[in-house]
Design a protein around this motif. Structure first.
Motif, PDB file in Angstrom:
ATOM      1  N   GLY A 129       0.815  -1.215   0.000  1.00  0.00           N
ATOM      2  CA  GLY A 129       0.000   0.000   0.000  1.00  0.00           C
ATOM      3  C   GLY A 129       0.847   1.263   0.000  1.00  0.00           C
ATOM      4  N   LEU A 130       1.908   1.269   0.809  1.00  0.00           N
ATOM      5  CA  LEU A 130       2.794   2.436   0.824  1.00  0.00           C
ATOM      6  C   LEU A 130       3.509   2.614  -0.509  1.00  0.00           C
ATOM      7  CD1 LEU A 130       4.336   2.200   4.395  1.00  0.00           C
ATOM      8  CD2 LEU A 130       2.701   3.873   3.551  1.00  0.00           C
ATOM      9  N   SER A 131       3.882   1.507  -1.131  1.00  0.00           N
ATOM     10  CA  SER A 131       4.523   1.642  -2.448  1.00  0.00           C
ATOM     11  C   SER A 131       3.527   2.162  -3.472  1.00  0.00           C
ATOM     12  CB  SER A 131       5.113   0.306  -2.895  1.00  0.00           C
ATOM     13  OG  SER A 131       4.091  -0.638  -3.096  1.00  0.00           O
ATOM     14  N   GLY A 132       2.271   1.789  -3.359  1.00  0.00           N
ATOM     15  CA  GLY A 132       1.254   2.328  -4.261  1.00  0.00           C
ATOM     16  C   GLY A 132       1.025   3.809  -4.043  1.00  0.00           C
ATOM     17  N   LEU A 133       1.095   4.254  -2.787  1.00  0.00           N
ATOM     18  CA  LEU A 133       0.927   5.688  -2.514  1.00  0.00           C
ATOM     19  C   LEU A 133       2.105   6.508  -3.030  1.00  0.00           C
ATOM     20  CD1 LEU A 133      -0.512   5.582   1.119  1.00  0.00           C
ATOM     21  CD2 LEU A 133      -1.707   6.274  -0.962  1.00  0.00           C
ATOM     22  N   CYS A 134       3.295   5.929  -3.010  1.00  0.00           N
ATOM     23  CA  CYS A 134       4.494   6.646  -3.460  1.00  0.00           C
ATOM     24  C   CYS A 134       4.728   6.523  -4.959  1.00  0.00           C
ATOM     25  CB  CYS A 134       5.720   6.134  -2.712  1.00  0.00           C
ATOM     26  SG  CYS A 134       5.662   6.469  -0.952  1.00  0.00           S
ATOM     27  N   ARG A 135       3.864   5.808  -5.661  1.00  0.00           N
ATOM     28  CA  ARG A 135       4.062   5.584  -7.088  1.00  0.00           C
ATOM     29  C   ARG A 135       4.115   6.884  -7.870  1.00  0.00           C
ATOM     30  NH1 ARG A 135       0.329   3.874 -11.601  1.00  0.00           N
ATOM     31  NH2 ARG A 135       1.721   2.850 -13.067  1.00  0.00           N
ATOM     32  N   ARG A 136       3.265   7.825  -7.527  1.00  0.00           N
ATOM     33  CA  ARG A 136       3.214   9.058  -8.297  1.00  0.00           C
ATOM     34  C   ARG A 136       4.477   9.891  -8.106  1.00  0.00           C
ATOM     35  NH1 ARG A 136      -0.755  13.635  -5.730  1.00  0.00           N
ATOM     36  NH2 ARG A 136      -0.487  12.512  -3.818  1.00  0.00           N
ATOM     37  N   PHE A 137       5.187   9.695  -6.983  1.00  0.00           N
ATOM     38  CA  PHE A 137       6.423  10.451  -6.753  1.00  0.00           C
ATOM     39  C   PHE A 137       7.661   9.708  -7.263  1.00  0.00           C
ATOM     40  CE2 PHE A 137       3.575  11.415  -3.128  1.00  0.00           C
ATOM     41  CZ  PHE A 137       3.253  12.708  -3.512  1.00  0.00           C
ATOM     42  N   LEU A 138       7.642   8.376  -7.192  1.00  0.00           N
ATOM     43  CA  LEU A 138       8.838   7.607  -7.501  1.00  0.00           C
ATOM     44  C   LEU A 138       8.843   6.979  -8.888  1.00  0.00           C
ATOM     45  CD1 LEU A 138       9.241   5.815  -4.072  1.00  0.00           C
ATOM     46  CD2 LEU A 138      10.390   7.862  -4.887  1.00  0.00           C
ATOM     47  N   VAL A 139       7.673   6.706  -9.448  1.00  0.00           N
ATOM     48  CA  VAL A 139       7.625   6.011 -10.725  1.00  0.00           C
ATOM     49  C   VAL A 139       7.210   6.929 -11.869  1.00  0.00           C
ATOM     50  CG1 VAL A 139       6.513   4.115 -11.976  1.00  0.00           C
ATOM     51  CG2 VAL A 139       7.113   3.843  -9.587  1.00  0.00           C
TER      52      VAL A 139
END
Length: 144
Positions: A129-139
């Protein structure tokens, strides 16, 4: 590896999902069992990467063309199998549950199987879930 993407090649096929699931389960079970040894032995996703290519090539050669075999084994399928296998290491919460339940350590007998399973699943899904939330910043940013 080509620098451009060929959109006609498929990545998310039944073959890739079945081989990736097989390696994910095998690596996860093996790493969980081996994590309780005094000398921990860890099996990485590299083993799945090396051994999944001959499996996929044999699958493409011997299984008739259809839904289980869309054609030649592609680089995208191989990459998807690696991604699936690399996400399946030893579950984080297993050591915590064993430490709490084992009589020599904490001996907490009020923890049921449902509580233990819920704790392990919640810790795993929290990371996804945290990786999904950070997707817009990191990916998503193409400038990185």
């Amino acid at each position: 590896v080509p620098q451009t993407d060929d959109p006609t090649t498929m990545a998310f096929t039944v073959r890739a999902v079945l081989i990736g699931t097989f390696w994910s389960m095998l690596i996860s079970v093996a790493n969980t069992v081996f994590s309780f040894r005094s000398n921990v032995l860890a099996i990485g996703a590299d083993i799945a990467t090396i051994l999944s290519y001959p499996m996929g090539a044999a699958w493409a050669r011997f299984i008739p063309i259809g839904i289980l075999n869309p054609g030649p084994f592609t680089l995208k399928e191989h990459a998807l199998i690696y991604i699936m296998a690399s996400c399946s290491t030893t579950p984080y919460g297993i050591e915590n549950v064993v430490t709490q339940v084992y009589s020599k350590f904490m001996g907490n007998t009020s923890i049921s199987f449902g509580h233990s399973l819920g704790f392990v699943l919640v810790t795993q899904f929290l990371g996804y879930g945290l990786s999904g939330l950070c997707r817009r910043f990191l990916v998503k940013p193409k400038a990185m």
